[in-house]
Design a protein around this motif. Structure first.
Motif, PDB file in Angstrom:
ATOM      1  N   ARG A   1       6.916  -8.601   1.717  1.00  9.28           N
ATOM      2  CA  ARG A   1       7.152  -8.582   3.120  1.00  9.28           C
ATOM      3  C   ARG A   1       6.868  -7.209   3.181  1.00  9.28           C
ATOM      4  O   ARG A   1       7.705  -6.241   2.612  1.00  9.28           O
ATOM      5  N   MET A   2       6.257  -6.565   4.285  1.00 10.25           N
ATOM      6  CA  MET A   2       6.293  -5.185   4.742  1.00 10.25           C
ATOM      7  C   MET A   2       7.420  -5.082   5.940  1.00 10.25           C
ATOM      8  O   MET A   2       7.328  -5.758   6.811  1.00 10.25           O
ATOM      9  N   LYS A   3       8.090  -4.144   5.832  1.00 10.84           N
ATOM     10  CA  LYS A   3       8.974  -3.753   6.833  1.00 10.84           C
ATOM     11  C   LYS A   3       8.249  -3.054   8.082  1.00 10.84           C
ATOM     12  O   LYS A   3       7.325  -2.247   7.915  1.00 10.84           O
ATOM     13  N   ARG A   4       8.779  -2.901   9.115  1.00 10.49           N
ATOM     14  CA  ARG A   4       8.180  -2.815  10.223  1.00 10.49           C
ATOM     15  C   ARG A   4       7.858  -1.176  10.152  1.00 10.49           C
ATOM     16  O   ARG A   4       6.801  -0.751  10.685  1.00 10.49           O
ATOM     17  N   PRO A   5       9.020  -0.187   9.866  1.00  7.77           N
ATOM     18  CA  PRO A   5       8.591   0.846   9.676  1.00  7.77           C
ATOM     19  C   PRO A   5       7.350   1.362   8.894  1.00  7.77           C
ATOM     20  O   PRO A   5       6.510   2.285   8.994  1.00  7.77           O
ATOM     21  N   ASP A   8       4.432   0.223  10.809  1.00  9.81           N
ATOM     22  CA  ASP A   8       3.874   1.477  11.948  1.00  9.81           C
ATOM     23  C   ASP A   8       3.393   2.702  11.045  1.00  9.81           C
ATOM     24  O   ASP A   8       2.243   3.464  11.731  1.00  9.81           O
ATOM     25  N   ALA A   9       4.057   2.982   9.866  1.00 12.09           N
ATOM     26  CA  ALA A   9       3.422   4.245   9.130  1.00 12.09           C
ATOM     27  C   ALA A   9       2.014   4.144   8.766  1.00 12.09           C
ATOM     28  O   ALA A   9       1.282   5.145   8.751  1.00 12.09           O
ATOM     29  N   LEU A  10       1.627   2.887   8.056  1.00  6.35           N
ATOM     30  CA  LEU A  10       0.407   2.573   7.748  1.00  6.35           C
ATOM     31  C   LEU A  10      -0.571   2.607   9.016  1.00  6.35           C
ATOM     32  O   LEU A  10      -1.673   3.211   8.740  1.00  6.35           O
ATOM     33  N   ILE A  11      -0.115   2.066  10.150  1.00  4.22           N
ATOM     34  CA  ILE A  11      -1.136   2.186  11.494  1.00  4.22           C
ATOM     35  C   ILE A  11      -1.418   3.549  11.952  1.00  4.22           C
ATOM     36  O   ILE A  11      -2.535   4.067  12.122  1.00  4.22           O
ATOM     37  N   ALA A  12      -0.173   4.429  11.879  1.00  4.96           N
ATOM     38  CA  ALA A  12      -0.345   5.676  12.007  1.00  4.96           C
ATOM     39  C   ALA A  12      -1.297   6.678  11.167  1.00  4.96           C
ATOM     40  O   ALA A  12      -2.190   7.367  11.527  1.00  4.96           O
ATOM     41  N   GLN A  29      -3.538  -2.870  14.825  1.00  5.92           N
ATOM     42  CA  GLN A  29      -2.217  -3.356  14.355  1.00  5.92           C
ATOM     43  C   GLN A  29      -2.729  -4.945  14.178  1.00  5.92           C
ATOM     44  O   GLN A  29      -2.350  -5.732  13.062  1.00  5.92           O
ATOM     45  N   GLN A  30      -3.384  -5.717  15.084  1.00  2.00           N
ATOM     46  CA  GLN A  30      -3.785  -7.098  14.886  1.00  2.00           C
ATOM     47  C   GLN A  30      -4.913  -7.233  13.817  1.00  2.00           C
ATOM     48  O   GLN A  30      -4.846  -7.931  12.817  1.00  2.00           O
ATOM     49  N   LYS A  31      -5.558  -6.247  13.506  1.00  2.00           N
ATOM     50  CA  LYS A  31      -6.863  -5.997  12.522  1.00  2.00           C
ATOM     51  C   LYS A  31      -6.061  -6.172  11.213  1.00  2.00           C
ATOM     52  O   LYS A  31      -6.461  -6.964  10.170  1.00  2.00           O
TER      53      LYS A  31
END
Length: 121
Positions: A1-5, A8-12, A29-31
């Motif tokens: 599982r990937m943690k939310r932070p 978010d860092a991946l998306i950024a 994010q959805q993609k």
């Protein structure tokens, strides 16, 4: 599982490097969620489309373009050893039960066999 932070860092990082952009119908994010769902669950296009409320062709397109973005992540963060590394890292006798084995990456067992004509009785 990937943690939310981490997510978010991946998306950024994807935004900063202009590898993915949101569209009218899907955010980055959805993609990324769709892509991670497919590769983690091994889910079919039909099942993924149902879970995310999108068409199968959209799943195919999202996975294709997101995989390309993740290929850039690979080259940005993973440094492949050069051929000299493998020449230096030869096995010393007695270190491994398998001749020619350098190491294991992810503990995945790969079935291997010796053709019968090459086997000793």
């Amino acid at each position: 599982r990937m943690k939310r932070p981490d997510f978010d860092a991946l998306i950024a990082w994807l935004h900063q490097n202009n590898l993915m952009k949101s569209t009218k119908y899907q955010s980055v994010q959805q993609k990324v969620m769709i892509f991670l769902y497919v590769i983690n669950q091994g889910s079919s296009q039909q099942n993924t489309a149902y879970c995310f409320g999108i068409s199968q062709s959209t799943v195919s397109s999202v996975v294709h373009f997101t995989a390309e973005a993740f290929r850039h992540i690979f080259f940005a963060f993973i440094k492949q050893p050069d051929n000299a590394f493998f020449a230096e890292e030869t096995l010393k006798p007695g270190l491994c039960s398998f001749q020619g084995c350098i190491g294991a990456v992810d503990s995945t067992h790969i079935n291997a066999f010796i053709p019968s004509e090459q086997q000793k009785n």
